[in-house]
Enzyme design. Structure first.
Site, PDB file in Angstrom:
ATOM      1  CG  MET A   1      -2.152  -0.561   1.192  1.00 49.75           C
ATOM      2  SD  MET A   1      -3.083  -0.220   2.685  1.00 49.75           S
ATOM      3  CE  MET A   1      -4.639  -0.571   1.988  1.00 49.75           C
ATOM      4  CB  CYS A   2       0.809   4.354  -1.867  1.00 49.68           C
ATOM      5  SG  CYS A   2       1.470   5.999  -1.664  1.00 49.68           S
TER       6      CYS A   2
END
Length: 111
Positions: A1-2
């Site tokens: 995930m960013c």
């Protein structure tokens, strides 16, 4: 995930409660759940494209050589029409969440 992008959008979701926010990654659902719990991500829905990469392939985000999604931000209206999209040109860069939120507020949300 960013993580940075997800955290920023999570905060925006708390302000714009009439808008649905999603974060789509190729992280496993288990990794997403751990991240969301550890970072108090509760304003948006985390979705995994881990198994089939269907979202990434259909939307041009999937980087086959790396098995990852390119970092991007997309705003879709109530008719599922893309109204705004930003792709990050280089790995390691961030999308401009502030710019996207300004677009959302000025062009799509009723005042």
């Amino acid at each position: 995930m960013c993580s940075l992008q997800t955290k920023q959008l999570n905060e925006a979701a708390k302000t714009h409660t009439n808008v649905k926010f999603y974060s789509v990654t190729v992280d496993t659902p288990f990794a997403q759940e751990r991240f969301c719990t550890a970072n108090e991500i509760d304003g948006l829905k985390a979705v995994s494209d881990f198994k089939y990469h269907q979202f990434g392939i259909q939307n041009g985000f999937f980087i086959k050589e790396k098995g990852l999604l390119t970092r991007a931000l997309m705003i879709v209206d109530e008719n599922n029409t893309v109204k705004y999209i930003e792709y990050v040109s280089e790995e390691g860069k961030e999308v401009n969440v502030e710019k996207a939120l300004k677009f959302l507020e000025s062009k799509l949300l009723k005042k």
